[in-house]
Design a protein around this motif. Structure first.
Motif, mmCIF file in Angstrom:
data_model
loop_
_atom_site.group_PDB
_atom_site.id
_atom_site.type_symbol
_atom_site.label_atom_id
_atom_site.label_comp_id
_atom_site.label_asym_id
_atom_site.label_seq_id
_atom_site.Cartn_x
_atom_site.Cartn_y
_atom_site.Cartn_z
ATOM 1 N N SER A 176 -22.456 139.316 19.382
ATOM 2 C CA SER A 176 -21.441 140.217 19.938
ATOM 3 C C SER A 176 -22.063 141.109 21.003
ATOM 4 O O SER A 176 -23.278 141.305 21.054
ATOM 5 C CB SER A 176 -20.810 141.062 18.829
ATOM 6 O OG SER A 176 -21.793 141.847 18.179
ATOM 7 N N LEU A 177 -21.200 141.659 21.865
ATOM 8 C CA LEU A 177 -21.664 142.478 22.979
ATOM 9 C C LEU A 177 -21.324 143.938 22.717
ATOM 10 O O LEU A 177 -20.153 144.324 22.658
ATOM 11 C CB LEU A 177 -21.021 142.009 24.289
ATOM 12 C CG LEU A 177 -21.520 142.703 25.568
ATOM 13 C CD1 LEU A 177 -22.985 142.363 25.819
ATOM 14 C CD2 LEU A 177 -20.656 142.304 26.769
ATOM 15 N N LEU A 178 -22.358 144.752 22.546
ATOM 16 C CA LEU A 178 -22.207 146.188 22.342
ATOM 17 C C LEU A 178 -22.199 146.888 23.692
ATOM 18 O O LEU A 178 -23.080 146.676 24.518
ATOM 19 C CB LEU A 178 -23.362 146.724 21.491
ATOM 20 C CG LEU A 178 -23.490 148.245 21.400
ATOM 21 C CD1 LEU A 178 -22.329 148.838 20.604
ATOM 22 C CD2 LEU A 178 -24.828 148.640 20.792
ATOM 23 N N LYS A 179 -21.172 147.737 23.902
ATOM 24 C CA LYS A 179 -21.128 148.581 25.091
ATOM 25 C C LYS A 179 -21.289 150.017 24.636
ATOM 26 O O LYS A 179 -20.465 150.530 23.869
ATOM 27 C CB LYS A 179 -19.813 148.382 25.848
ATOM 28 C CG LYS A 179 -19.628 146.958 26.352
ATOM 29 C CD LYS A 179 -18.329 146.789 27.129
ATOM 30 C CE LYS A 179 -18.187 145.355 27.630
ATOM 31 N NZ LYS A 179 -16.952 145.155 28.442
ATOM 32 N N THR A 180 -22.363 150.646 25.082
ATOM 33 C CA THR A 180 -22.648 151.993 24.615
ATOM 34 C C THR A 180 -23.009 152.892 25.784
ATOM 35 O O THR A 180 -23.502 152.423 26.814
ATOM 36 C CB THR A 180 -23.794 151.981 23.584
ATOM 37 O OG1 THR A 180 -23.967 153.294 23.057
ATOM 38 C CG2 THR A 180 -25.102 151.509 24.190
ATOM 39 N N GLY A 181 -22.764 154.166 25.606
ATOM 40 C CA GLY A 181 -23.064 155.124 26.653
ATOM 41 C C GLY A 181 -21.825 155.505 27.439
ATOM 42 O O GLY A 181 -20.696 155.440 26.937
ATOM 43 N N TYR A 191 -23.412 158.561 18.022
ATOM 44 C CA TYR A 191 -24.856 158.478 18.152
ATOM 45 C C TYR A 191 -25.242 158.054 19.576
ATOM 46 O O TYR A 191 -24.514 157.334 20.245
ATOM 47 C CB TYR A 191 -25.428 157.452 17.176
ATOM 48 C CG TYR A 191 -25.265 157.791 15.718
ATOM 49 C CD1 TYR A 191 -25.487 159.083 15.250
ATOM 50 C CD2 TYR A 191 -24.896 156.808 14.804
ATOM 51 C CE1 TYR A 191 -25.343 159.389 13.907
ATOM 52 C CE2 TYR A 191 -24.753 157.104 13.455
ATOM 53 C CZ TYR A 191 -24.975 158.395 13.017
ATOM 54 O OH TYR A 191 -24.836 158.704 11.687
ATOM 55 N N ASP A 192 -26.414 158.467 20.013
ATOM 56 C CA ASP A 192 -26.901 158.083 21.336
ATOM 57 C C ASP A 192 -27.570 156.713 21.219
ATOM 58 O O ASP A 192 -28.799 156.587 21.219
ATOM 59 C CB ASP A 192 -27.873 159.133 21.873
ATOM 60 C CG ASP A 192 -28.182 158.953 23.345
ATOM 61 O OD1 ASP A 192 -27.839 157.878 23.889
ATOM 62 O OD2 ASP A 192 -28.770 159.853 23.954
ATOM 63 N N LEU A 193 -26.727 155.686 21.130
ATOM 64 C CA LEU A 193 -27.251 154.337 20.903
ATOM 65 C C LEU A 193 -28.012 153.796 22.110
ATOM 66 O O LEU A 193 -28.924 152.984 21.951
ATOM 67 C CB LEU A 193 -26.099 153.394 20.542
ATOM 68 C CG LEU A 193 -25.361 153.719 19.238
ATOM 69 C CD1 LEU A 193 -24.242 152.717 19.008
ATOM 70 C CD2 LEU A 193 -26.319 153.732 18.058
ATOM 71 N N ALA A 194 -27.635 154.235 23.298
ATOM 72 C CA ALA A 194 -28.349 153.741 24.481
ATOM 73 C C ALA A 194 -29.829 154.080 24.392
ATOM 74 O O ALA A 194 -30.695 153.245 24.658
ATOM 75 C CB ALA A 194 -27.733 154.325 25.753
ATOM 76 N N ARG A 195 -30.140 155.305 24.013
ATOM 77 C CA ARG A 195 -31.542 155.702 23.904
ATOM 78 C C ARG A 195 -32.255 154.966 22.770
ATOM 79 O O ARG A 195 -33.471 154.800 22.812
ATOM 80 C CB ARG A 195 -31.656 157.212 23.715
ATOM 81 C CG ARG A 195 -31.411 157.994 24.997
ATOM 82 C CD ARG A 195 -31.546 159.496 24.773
ATOM 83 N NE ARG A 195 -31.317 160.233 25.999
ATOM 84 C CZ ARG A 195 -32.274 160.702 26.798
ATOM 85 N NH1 ARG A 195 -33.542 160.504 26.480
ATOM 86 N NH2 ARG A 195 -31.988 161.363 27.891
#
Length: 463
Positions: A176-181, A191-195
């Motif tokens: 699956s494709l997570l889009k975060t930030g 949560y700051d998932l990108a970091r």
């Protein structure tokens, strides 16, 4: 699923030309630039050209229970992109599009295969600036920079890669494709998932796109060079610069061994004198009178701290020539053998002690160790030179590498400032963050990659 069935499926999904199995070819993708790190023989090297291809690879490997090692250009210095036996090396260099440059919001959307320098040049045409500039910026890729949280010479003012990241798209272990930030300046939703993914070395997912913040294009920099007859004096100048609140765009240090290597290689005299033990190279990109005042203040600090030579210039070409001495150090050291570069950060007040420790280790192991580094943030790169065909010298180089890390930790530092942990510093990560820190790392890994298929054995083991 058998390995033959996996290869058949990958060829059906990506095309036969995107799935490489010839041993000579796969061998060339099996390791990065760190000679100490172990590497294995991959089952295949795959080169998807789009996000859907990456997802297809991840799903197929998950079904076959075959590990995946993501890879960019291979410029890393920790073994993080090194293959393990039987893995699929997932090469991201064909995802090489700059999707968007939004000058109005000072951001860009970029795929991982874009070369750092190409990206910097592209945004510069819009009057913008992408700060992270690893030494390999002319061939390393944005994806590799993200995976290792790369830094560079401009970190003192602009920070490391994560400081420019607004958002990511990441393929997770189930495909699956997570889009975060976000695309906004501010944003604290969730949560700051990108970091979390930046600096994870491909152990949690595969980054397929990044939204990054850009800066206004700086002014042409002015440059200051200062020579010192002791490393302690140079270290005092760095500490005082920090204490007085000056933030140059660049502040680099070279020890005596680095200076001599660069001068010999460039066939030039940096003007520091034969007794020079440390050279500081500083730049200000504030422009105009502000830059001149900043450089004058830096020059005064250096003189107050005992500099034996200072020279400032606002001539761009002259500044580039001075900075070339810093940038060519690794190449210059090849005059004496092959190099093995370390990466340790210490508090800026302890830089001189680290250099002194490296000099002691050099004497003990009988090998040349040259120290250069980003004085403005304390990130040093002691570089050990040895003869590649001499097993004893290689063993002594390995010993020196570890002893430098030990000195760094004892000075209150960290075992990596920008190269990453990879496959060579796993035991050092555990020493630095302790058992509770390791437990949390493993819990995060288990949550996102329950089958441990993403770059297993990099950063830490699961047992």
């Amino acid at each position: 699923m058998s390995t033959d069935a996996l290869l058949t499926k990958l060829r059906a999904e990506l095309g036969k030309d995107a799935v490489l199995t010839d041993a000579d070819v796969t061998g060339s993708y099996s390791r990065d630039m760190m000679p100490l790190a172990p590497s294995g023989r991959p089952l295949a090297v795959v080169l998807p050209s789009d996000v859907e291809g990456v997802q297809a690879v991840v799903r197929a490997c998950a079904e076959a229970k075959v590990p995946i090692v993501p890879r960019g250009a291979g410029s890393g210095l920790s073994g993080a992109a090194n293959a393990i036996d039987g893995c699929v090396v997932l090469v991201m260099t064909k995802l090489d599009q700059i999707v968007e440059i939004d000058a109005g919001n000072r951001l860009a959307v970029v795929q991982p295969g874009v070369v750092n320098l190409d990206f910097r040049n592209a945004v510069e045409k819009h009057g913008l600036f992408y700060p992270p500039d690893p030494s390999s910026y002319d061939w390393c890729t944005i994806g590799g920079n993200l995976s290792t949280n790369a830094g560079g010479l401009c970190c003192v003012k602009y920070g490391v890669t994560t400081d420019s990241v607004l958002g990511l798209e990441v393929v997770l272990a189930d495909g699956s494709l997570l889009k975060t930030g976000r695309r906004t300046v501010k944003g604290v939703a969730g949560y700051d998932l990108a970091r979390l993914f930046v600096g994870s070395e491909g152990t949690l997912g595969v980054i397929t796109q990044a939204t990054v913040a850009l800066k206004p294009l700086p002014q042409a920099p002015g440059t200051l060079v200062a020579g010192f007859d002791t490393t302690e004096a140079a270290g005092t100048a760095v500490a005082r610069t920090v204490r007085e609140g000056l933030v140059p765009s660049l502040m680099e240090i070279m020890d005596a061994s680095s200076i001599k290597a660069a001068e010999t290689y460039l066939r030039t005299d940096l003007g520091a004198g034969s007794d020079c033990q440390a050279l500081l190279l500083c730049q200000s990109d504030a422009g105009g009178e502000v830059a001149r005042r900043e450089l004058a203040a830096l020059e005064q600090i250096c003189n107050d701290c005992g500099a034996t030579m200072t020279y400032a210039t606002d001539d761009l070409e002259e500044g580039r020539m001075l900075m070339q001495a810093r940038r060519v150090v690794l190449t210059a050291l090849e005059q004496y053998g092959v190099w093995l570069t370390d990466d340790v950060s210490v508090p800026r007040t302890r830089i001189a002690e680290l250099i002194a420790g490296c000099q002691r280790i050099s004497e003990e192991v009988g090998l040349r160790i040259a120290v250069v580094g980003h004085a403005g943030d304390g990130n040093m790169h002691p570089t050990i030179v040895y003869q590649p065909d001499d097993e004893d010298e290689f063993a002594r180089a390995r010993r020196a590498f570890d002893e430098i890390l030990d000195v760094g930790l004892k000075l209150g530092g960290t075992v990596t400032g920008e190269h990453g942990v990879g496959k060579i510093k796993k035991e050092w990560l555990e020493r630095e963050i302790g058992p509770v820190g390791m437990r949390v790392h493993r819990q995060i890994k288990q949550a996102l990659d329950p089958e441990n298929l993403f770059n297993p054995g990099s950063m830490f083991s699961m047992t």
